[in-house]
Design a protein around this motif. Structure first.
Motif, PDB file in Angstrom:
ATOM      1  N   PRO A 100      51.288  23.704  64.726  1.00 48.43           N
ATOM      2  CA  PRO A 100      50.848  23.847  66.117  1.00 48.43           C
ATOM      3  C   PRO A 100      49.367  24.194  66.186  1.00 48.43           C
ATOM      4  N   SER A 101      48.745  23.904  67.297  1.00 52.36           N
ATOM      5  CA  SER A 101      47.314  24.127  67.451  1.00 52.36           C
ATOM      6  C   SER A 101      46.989  25.610  67.542  1.00 52.36           C
ATOM      7  N   ALA A 102      45.810  25.972  67.016  1.00 54.34           N
ATOM      8  CA  ALA A 102      45.351  27.360  67.119  1.00 54.34           C
ATOM      9  C   ALA A 102      45.005  27.714  68.560  1.00 54.34           C
ATOM     10  N   GLU A 103      44.835  26.692  69.410  1.00 49.46           N
ATOM     11  CA  GLU A 103      44.538  26.958  70.819  1.00 49.46           C
ATOM     12  C   GLU A 103      45.671  27.717  71.495  1.00 49.46           C
ATOM     13  N   ALA A 104      46.863  27.641  70.900  1.00 53.66           N
ATOM     14  CA  ALA A 104      48.019  28.334  71.480  1.00 53.66           C
ATOM     15  C   ALA A 104      47.824  29.846  71.495  1.00 53.66           C
ATOM     16  N   ILE A 105      46.965  30.359  70.624  1.00 51.52           N
ATOM     17  CA  ILE A 105      46.717  31.810  70.618  1.00 51.52           C
ATOM     18  C   ILE A 105      45.320  32.124  71.160  1.00 51.52           C
ATOM     19  N   GLY A 106      44.727  31.143  71.843  1.00 52.85           N
ATOM     20  CA  GLY A 106      43.470  31.393  72.535  1.00 52.85           C
ATOM     21  C   GLY A 106      42.214  31.075  71.761  1.00 52.85           C
ATOM     22  N   VAL A 107      42.317  30.627  70.534  1.00 52.89           N
ATOM     23  CA  VAL A 107      41.135  30.317  69.726  1.00 52.89           C
ATOM     24  C   VAL A 107      40.481  29.035  70.236  1.00 52.89           C
ATOM     25  N   THR A 108      39.176  29.050  70.340  1.00 50.74           N
ATOM     26  CA  THR A 108      38.446  27.866  70.778  1.00 50.74           C
ATOM     27  C   THR A 108      37.382  27.493  69.754  1.00 50.74           C
ATOM     28  N   VAL A 109      36.965  26.237  69.799  1.00 48.56           N
ATOM     29  CA  VAL A 109      35.948  25.728  68.877  1.00 48.56           C
ATOM     30  C   VAL A 109      34.817  25.113  69.690  1.00 48.56           C
TER      31      VAL A 109
END
Length: 698
Positions: free
Chosen positions: A570-579
């Motif tokens: 799953p994407s790290a965006e699921a825990i709020g991390v952004t790039v």
């Protein structure tokens, strides 16, 4: 050490100090009487007492010195002070600085310190500073006793293998004083910061201690009972102190008699622990493994667990690039074989020539150790073997290409039984007792010796080589060459089924172990035990808890093994991390870093890309005293090897697997898995280890 210049400087310093301290050095007649110091001896201290040859040391060139050697040997020494050298052995034969062998002294250590320890690896007991303790103890005046005062490596105070050393000190002295100056920089993270500054600056990474050993023959310990042991006085200098602050404290105290020191009286246990005493309840549990138990196997795993691979040539044998590794190995093998042939020719002219005296210690071409030295002595040719090029794990979440071959790997231990070929499927639980506590991480690749500490790998399976038979025309090459066996013992399966039902499998128990080893309650209650010995585990009493631990172990294994399977993650965006900046397409790294020492919410991936909004929770997941995220930051960096010049570039891995985003995706994956690991661990059943007495189910 025998250093002539140091000898002369010491002699002059002593003589000048004596002259300056004498009230009337010119004897009142205006003519200085320079009094030489006859007590200094140019010698190898440890060699004294080894053989009669030691008495003849330098006798031809320094006859007066030989007389002093004889006089010193006869003198009843009452005080021995020093700062012994710390060296357990050379890091590489390329140092060409092997430790001198002292048969008598080493024999004394074997009969005392080594005989009194239960540790398997006793090498550290032959460190030169430990030899200094043994030599000095034996050298004190047997009639009147005396005092030994050393500034030394302090690892012995709580080291696992040093338990026998500590037991002997208790028996051989009447009083012991230890001022622990700390400074152990072989740690990392918060523990390293607590250890504080290095006493000798950049010259040493070891902890330092000031030790006074007092031997009063009239009050020595008597008998084998604990009541007759030496009184042990201990003072810890404290946490988070700089080198300058520590030296200031030493100067302020001035003497062991200073009441402000507030000596703590230590009460050792029967294991020889002086600090961080083991918990008796821990001994009631069942060992995770025991290599001495080869028949009953009353352990979780049968005795086919293993250390990780020890190459002694990491720069040559590991690389992020398969192509670069193969080139390095072929060049290295070529150099070895050239040396082998040249030595064979040289032996024809000089039959007594030794390999170590002949080979070229060129750090740019080879790193020597016992195996290749022995290979040249036996004229063994080394050839490149393509099947030895495999994927391994070098450090947590950091895969490397490894040349897995006995010719260039100094020790492979039992790993060939766990991973007999590059296509073998297996899973191993790697555990290590470290200064920061228990370190545990699962892998499905060959682990390095220091993968997550001093790695011991406990396998789901091990493999036995099938008896060779003449193959038929229809047999595929390498097919069924090995028989797969279970790593989990039959004994523990029987125990588990009697408690939790017949549907329990060995795989369930394997994942139960992995889940249980993550238990915060277990790690906290038995932290001292887990630093000193392999884990011992109970089978929990409540069946539902067994299945919760087993399920959690499976979930953790899925995370920790599949961290670079980006398609299914799953994407790290699921825990709020952004790039920010990924659209630039510039994914190569040189060295990732945090914006500042106190800001870990962001990672500067490179000049174009920034990873933001990293939750603080992610840093709670740690392996061997360091967060998983910081392992990625440390290891995914371009690192030229200083001695050989070999370049290790993690961007090569990304290129060879065909994913330019590999390192960025891996970083995001490890951030996500760190958060999920913490959440799984927080959901584990509470053991109540901190409040109630644990009763073993065995």
């Amino acid at each position: 050490e025998i250093v002539l210049l140091a000898y002369y400087i010491a002699a002059v310093n002593i003589e000048n100090a004596f002259h300056d301290a004498t009230p009337d050095p010119d004897d009142g007649i205006g003519k200085a009487n320079y009094i030489p110091f006859d007590g200094i001896v140019l010698t190898d201290t440890f060699q004294l007492g080894e053989t009669d040859e030691s008495e003849k040391l330098f006798s031809a060139m320094f006859p007066q010195n030989s007389e002093r050697v004889l006089a010193q040997k006869k003198a009843p020494l009452r005080v021995i002070i020093g700062n012994p050298p710390y060296s357990v052995g050379q890091k590489s034969a390329n140092d060409n600085a092997q430790n001198q062998e002292y048969k008598v002294l080493d024999g004394r250590i074997a009969k005392t310190y080594a005989a009194a320890t239960d540790a398997t690896n006793k090498n550290s007991l032959y460190d030169s500073y430990i030899k200094a303790f043994r030599w000095s103890t034996d050298r004190l005046d047997p009639q009147n006793g005396g005092i030994i005062a050393f500034v030394s490596n302090g690892a012995w105070i709580d080291g696992n293998a040093a338990d026998g050393f500590r037991k002997c000190l208790e028996k051989e002295f009447s009083a012991i004083y230890i001022f622990n100056l700390r400074g152990n920089q072989r740690t990392s993270g918060e523990l390293s910061r607590k250890e504080g500054g290095k006493i000798f600056g950049s010259g040493s990474r070891t902890p330092i201690a000031i030790t006074f050993l007092v031997k009063n023959p009239n009050s020595l310990p008597v008998g084998e009972g604990r009541g007759g042991a030496a009184t042990i006085h201990y003072h810890d200098i404290g946490d988070y102190l700089s080198r300058e602050e520590k030296l200031g404290i030493v100067q302020k105290f001035g003497s062991v008699e200073n009441a402000e020191m507030g000596w703590q009286i230590l009460q050792p246990n029967e294991h020889g622990d002086w600090l961080n005493l083991r918990d008796d309840a821990f001994g009631e549990f069942l060992a995770i493994g025991d290599k001495d138990d080869k028949t009953n196997n009353k352990t979780f795993f049968i005795p086919f667990y293993s250390n990780g691979v020890k190459t002694q040539r990491d720069a040559w044998c590991y690389n992020s690039s398969k192509k670069r590794l193969e080139t390095n190995i072929q060049r290295t093998l070529g150099f070895y074989n050239d040396q082998r042939k040249a030595f064979l020719e040289a032996k024809k002219e000089m039959p007594n020539l030794k390999v170590r005296e002949f080979v070229s210690y060129d750090n740019t071409k080879f790193s020597w150790s016992d195996n290749p030295i022995n290979g040249i002595e036996t004229n063994k040719e080394y050839r490149f073997e393509q099947q030895s090029v495999i994927v391994s794990v070098y450090r947590p979440f950091f895969k490397q290409i490894l040349y897995f071959n006995r010719s260039l790997n100094e020790r492979v231990y039992q790993i060939p039984k766990l991973f007999p070929s590059s296509t073998t499927e297996n899973r191993v639980i790697c555990v290590s007792g470290t200064n920061s506590g228990l370190s545990v991480l699962m892998t499905d690749c060959v682990p390095d010796l220091h993968f997550n500490g001093d790695t011991q790998a406990f396998p789901l399976y091990y493999y036995e080589e099938r008896a060779k038979a003449a193959p038929s025309l229809f047999d595929a090459a390498n097919e069924n060459e090995h028989i797969r066996r279970d790593g989990i013992s039959d004994f523990i399966l029987t125990q588990a089924r009697s408690r939790y039902g017949e549907r329990v499998s060995k795989e369930d128990i394997f994942y139960y172990v992995y889940g249980f080893l993550h238990s915060p309650d277990y790690r906290t209650r038995f932290s001292s035990d887990l630093k000193k010995m392999l884990p011992r585990l109970p089978l929990v009493e409540v069946p539902a808890d067994f299945w919760k631990f087993s399920k959690a172990g499976r979930e953790l294994a899925k995370l920790h093994l599949g961290y670079d399977d980006f398609q299914n993650a799953p994407s790290a965006e699921a825990i709020g991390v952004t790039v920010r900046g990924a659209e630039s397409g510039h994914f190569q790294v040189e060295k990732m870093r945090f914006p500042s020492k106190n800001d870990k919410s962001k990672i500067l991936f490179n000049s174009q890309i920034v990873v933001e909004n990293i939750p603080a929770l992610a840093y709670e997941y740690q392996v061997n005293g360091k967060s998983a995220i910081e392992w990625v930051i440390e290891r995914y960096a371009i690192t030229p090897h200083k001695e050989s010049g070999i370049r290790n570039d993690p961007n090569d891995w990304a290129a060879e697997v065909g994913n330019p985003r590999y390192i960025l995706d891996l970083l995001l994956s490890v951030i996500r898995l760190s958060v999920e690991t913490v959440e799984i661990v927080r959901g584990l059943p509470g053991g109540g280890f901190g409040e109630v007495e644990v009763v073993s189910p065995f």
